[in-house]
Each structure stands twice: as structure tokens, then as C-alpha cells.
Motif scaffolding. Structure first.
Motif, PDB file in Angstrom:
ATOM      1  N   ASP B 110       0.917  -1.179  -0.086  1.00 30.45           N
ATOM      2  CA  ASP B 110      -0.044   0.009   0.001  1.00 30.45           C
ATOM      3  C   ASP B 110       0.816   1.285   0.007  1.00 30.45           C
ATOM      4  O   ASP B 110       1.797   1.417   0.858  1.00 30.45           O
ATOM      5  CB  ASP B 110      -0.912   0.164   1.213  1.00 30.45           C
ATOM      6  CG  ASP B 110      -2.077  -1.170   1.268  1.00 30.45           C
ATOM      7  OD1 ASP B 110      -2.448  -1.274  -0.070  1.00 30.45           O
ATOM      8  OD2 ASP B 110      -2.483  -1.574   2.161  1.00 30.45           O
ATOM      9  N   LYS B 111       0.503   2.358  -0.878  1.00 28.99           N
ATOM     10  CA  LYS B 111       1.226   3.580  -0.998  1.00 28.99           C
ATOM     11  C   LYS B 111       0.326   4.631  -1.374  1.00 28.99           C
ATOM     12  O   LYS B 111      -0.755   4.253  -1.984  1.00 28.99           O
ATOM     13  CB  LYS B 111       2.527   3.306  -1.906  1.00 28.99           C
ATOM     14  CG  LYS B 111       2.345   3.100  -3.138  1.00 28.99           C
ATOM     15  CD  LYS B 111       3.450   3.032  -3.903  1.00 28.99           C
ATOM     16  CE  LYS B 111       3.376   2.892  -5.366  1.00 28.99           C
ATOM     17  NZ  LYS B 111       4.523   2.721  -6.220  1.00 28.99           N
ATOM     18  N   LYS B 115      -3.003   4.224   2.187  1.00 29.80           N
ATOM     19  CA  LYS B 115      -2.264   3.854   3.289  1.00 29.80           C
ATOM     20  C   LYS B 115      -2.747   4.768   4.376  1.00 29.80           C
ATOM     21  O   LYS B 115      -3.045   4.003   5.561  1.00 29.80           O
ATOM     22  CB  LYS B 115      -0.720   4.250   2.948  1.00 29.80           C
ATOM     23  CG  LYS B 115       0.345   3.645   4.056  1.00 29.80           C
ATOM     24  CD  LYS B 115       1.641   4.076   3.558  1.00 29.80           C
ATOM     25  CE  LYS B 115       2.584   3.473   4.592  1.00 29.80           C
ATOM     26  NZ  LYS B 115       4.010   3.727   4.295  1.00 29.80           N
ATOM     27  N   TRP B 116      -3.151   5.939   4.251  1.00 33.72           N
ATOM     28  CA  TRP B 116      -3.783   6.721   5.226  1.00 33.72           C
ATOM     29  C   TRP B 116      -5.292   6.189   5.559  1.00 33.72           C
ATOM     30  O   TRP B 116      -5.829   6.311   6.810  1.00 33.72           O
ATOM     31  CB  TRP B 116      -3.655   8.306   4.589  1.00 33.72           C
ATOM     32  CG  TRP B 116      -2.419   8.813   4.981  1.00 33.72           C
ATOM     33  CD1 TRP B 116      -1.464   8.724   4.019  1.00 33.72           C
ATOM     34  CD2 TRP B 116      -1.632   9.267   6.127  1.00 33.72           C
ATOM     35  NE1 TRP B 116      -0.381   9.358   4.320  1.00 33.72           N
ATOM     36  CE2 TRP B 116      -0.236   9.570   5.741  1.00 33.72           C
ATOM     37  CE3 TRP B 116      -1.958   9.376   7.472  1.00 33.72           C
ATOM     38  CZ2 TRP B 116       0.546  10.084   6.612  1.00 33.72           C
ATOM     39  CZ3 TRP B 116      -1.191  10.015   8.480  1.00 33.72           C
ATOM     40  CH2 TRP B 116       0.242  10.136   8.009  1.00 33.72           C
ATOM     41  N   LYS B 118      -6.511   3.290   5.227  1.00 33.53           N
ATOM     42  CA  LYS B 118      -6.418   2.058   6.078  1.00 33.53           C
ATOM     43  C   LYS B 118      -6.028   2.306   7.321  1.00 33.53           C
ATOM     44  O   LYS B 118      -6.400   1.819   8.265  1.00 33.53           O
ATOM     45  CB  LYS B 118      -5.743   1.000   5.126  1.00 33.53           C
ATOM     46  CG  LYS B 118      -6.148   0.642   4.041  1.00 33.53           C
ATOM     47  CD  LYS B 118      -5.398  -0.712   3.456  1.00 33.53           C
ATOM     48  CE  LYS B 118      -5.978  -1.563   2.322  1.00 33.53           C
ATOM     49  NZ  LYS B 118      -5.198  -2.429   1.875  1.00 33.53           N
ATOM     50  N   GLY B 119      -5.113   3.326   7.527  1.00 34.58           N
ATOM     51  CA  GLY B 119      -4.436   3.661   8.727  1.00 34.58           C
ATOM     52  C   GLY B 119      -5.465   4.014   9.639  1.00 34.58           C
ATOM     53  O   GLY B 119      -5.524   3.763  10.926  1.00 34.58           O
TER      54      GLY B 119
END
Lengths: 167, 177
Positions: B110-111, B115-116, B118-119
Motif C-alpha cells: 500500500d502506498k 495507506k492513510w 486504511k491507517g
């Protein structure tokens, strides 16, 4: 007779020139509604063989394209069936003088998503810049949509090509 | 002499031969290979369907959550806030199920904004479990005339953080699809 053949072959070999791509990049911009997303591949490979005319082949492994967002990349690869059609190519011939010209127009046979179509290509800076307008519908791509708005049918693609003469 | 003749013949043939993909260093398995880092068509279709629905349920959850926040003030006068909270939770967990069960190709890192997106789930998922429970306790304590514990008193503060993190997570994907 032997010397005549030898002379012919030698002459032909001496006038042949080969160029290989030292560094190649392809860029396009996806437009959906008011959004624009830059997509880039630095995996472009290519070769030109010149004699009386030049013959070229450019190839891009589809999976080398990235938008810097892994989720969006996966959606893009799904839309263009990258697992099935792994490489896009551009090939054709052009007059040798184009290699030295500041600008020029050639034709390219684009093989993308399993469909071949001829496109006009604009060349700049002695073939170091090339651009064409890809018709997604012609290649059977089901265009992705955002809230019901499909992305643009015509996709302008820009190439940056750093050619190196190898013989 | 024969050697020189053969050598020039070879050079000449090479110079005139049609360029092939393997001349560019592209191996046959890179063109038509069976192994793929992407999903097979059935899994790919399932992933696409689940993520499209995840998107729609996510927006519906955001709408319900907004309505729940607006009705929080009158929570003691009517059950609207409670019903909206229950509907939000149901919609939220449907959204989460669709994302978590969507097949993902192996080896994809993930990039970018995903990523955010999901975070932030690590913030709003625990809160989505905690906040409705605190709301239930708050209402029950009020009805029973029992003093609220410190954590129950902060139901609205936790709800605010939940709403903020969920709104940010939604905005990341809506703005940068």
C-alpha cells in the motif's frame, strides 16, 4: 562474384544504424469529472534499426505504470486487464531524415489491450519527445467511472525518449 | 575469408531483421506468462464489486453518522439519535466487511492515500465499538438516575473523534479516487 557479394554486404552493414533506448518514460493524465491523475511508466524499452528507412519498436510492460497510489493502480490494471495483456507496443517505419529533424510526424501501429490500431504520432527534438492520442474505446477498454462519470475517451500519451546510437 | 564473409553476413542480417520484443530484453513470460501478480478474472470481478459497494456504503455511513451527530443534543427527548446510531453502526460494519473481504493480489504494498485511509481504520474501528456502548450506558444511567462514570461522560468527545477520523478517511478517497 564473391567480392561483389562481400562488397554489397559490407556496404549495407556500414550504412545500417541501430539506436537503443537508454532511458524511456511514458506519461498520461487520467481525467474524470474535475479530477486529473498523472500516470507514469519509466519502463519503456525501444530500438530503432535504420537503413534506407528506419524501423522501430517501443514496448511498455503495463505493470510499470503507476499513479503513486496502489489502490488506484490496481483499479487501473483491472480495467486494462494487465494480467492478460502485459505489454503495449508501438511499431512502424519512418524516413531516416526524421532522426535528424527538429519535428516530424510519423505513424505508429499501437498494440494495446490486444487491439492493434494505427495512430499519427508527433515527434519533437530529434525523436526525443513523442506524443499521440490514444482512443480507449477503440481498444475495447471499459472506461472506469467516478460517481457515474466515465473517464475521457481520448487519452493523450507523452513519451520522453533518450536514444543512444549503438552502431 | 569464409569467416569474414560469414561475419559480415551475420551483421547484415541483424541490421535488417525485424525488431522483436526479445531484442528489447522482454522475455516471453512477461508477454504471455501464466503467473501473474494480479488476480484471476473471477477474483478481480469480486474485488471490483466489493470495493464499489464499499465506496457507496461508506458514503451512506458518513451521511448517517452526520445525522447521528446532529441529533445528539436531543438524545434524552427522543430515540431518533439512538436509532440513527444503530443504523450508522450497521452501515459501518457492512462497509468494513466489504473492504476486508475484497480479494487483494499478493505482494501489493500500500502506498499513497490508501495507506492513510486504511491507517485511520485503527482509530475509527475501535471507536465505532466503544461509542455506541457509551451512548447506551449514558442513556441507561440517565434513566436509572445513576451518576455517569468518567468514560461515559466523554461519549460525545469520543463520538467527535470518531466522526472526525471517519470524515477524513472518507474525504481521502472521495477527493483522491
Amino acid at each position: 562474384m564473391k567480392y561483389l557479394w562481400l562488397g554489397l554486404i559490407l556496404t549495407s552493414s556500414l550504412f545500417a544504424q541501430t539506436y537503443e533506448l537508454k532511458k524511456g518514460e511514458a506519461n498520461f493524465e487520467i481525467k474524470v469529472m474535475l479530477k486529473k491523475v498523472d500516470t507514469k511508466s519509466t519502463g519503456v524499452k525501444g530500438k530503432i534499426n535504420c537503413n534506407k528507412t528506419c524501423e522501430y519498436l517501443l514496448a511498455i510492460p503495463i505493470m510499470t505504470f503507476t499513479t503513486e497510489d496502489s489502490n488506484r493502480d490496481l483499479n487501473m490494471f483491472t480495467a486494462i486487464e494487465a494480467d492478460k495483456f502485459k505489454v503495449a507496443t508501438a511499431s512502424g517505419t519512418f524516413p531516416k531524415k526524421i532522426m535528424a529533424a527538429a519535428e516530424g510526424k510519423i505513424e505508429a501501429l499501437i498494440d494495446f489491450h490486444g487491439v492493434k490500431k494505427i495512430y499519427p504520432v508527433t515527434l519533437k527534438n530529434k525523436g526525443s519527445k513523442a506524443s499521440l492520442k490514444l482512443d480507449l474505446d477503440a481498444h475495447g477498454i471499459v472506461r472506469p467511472s467516478l460517481f457515474g462519470f466515465k473517464m475521457d475517451r481520448i487519452l493523450p500519451v507523452e513519451f520522453s525518449l533518450d536514444w543512444q546510437q549503438t552502431n | 575469408m569464409k569467416f569474414i564473409f560469414s561475419l559480415f553476413l551475420l551483421i547484415s542480417i541483424n541490421a535488417h531483421a525485424q525488431i522483436q520484443l526479445n531484442d528489447l530484453g522482454i522475455k516471453p513470460e512477461q508477454i504471455t506468462g501464466t503467473s501473474s501478480s494480479l488476480l484471476n478474472p473471477a477474483k478481480s470481478k469480486e474485488r471490483s464489486w466489493k470495493l464499489k459497494n464499499h465506496e457507496m456504503w461508506g458514503l451512506a455511513t458518513f451521511g448517517l453518522m452526520t445525522a447521528t451527530m446532529f441529533t445528539g443534543g436531543g438524545a434524552m427527548d427522543s430515540n431518533t439519535h439512538m436509532y440513527l446510531g444503530v443504523a450508522t453502526a450497521a452501515s459501518y460494519f457492512t462497509t468494513a466487511y466489504l473492504a476486508l473481504s475484497a480479494p487483494k493480489p499478493m505482494g501489493v504494498v500500500d502506498k499513497g492515500r490508501i495507506k492513510w485511509h486504511k491507517g485511520l481504520a485503527w482509530v475509527h474501528l475501535p471507536l465505532m465499538l466503544l461509542v455506541p456502548y457509551l451512548g447506551y450506558k449514558y442513556k441507561k444511567d440517565e434513566e436509572d438516575g445513576v451518576k455517569h462514570s468518567s468514560i461515559v461522560k466523554n461519549h460525545s468527545a469520543f463520538a467527535g473523534v470518531l466522526y472526525g477520523s471517519f470524515a477524513l478517511s472518507t474525504a481521502l478517497m472521495v477527493i483522491e479516487f
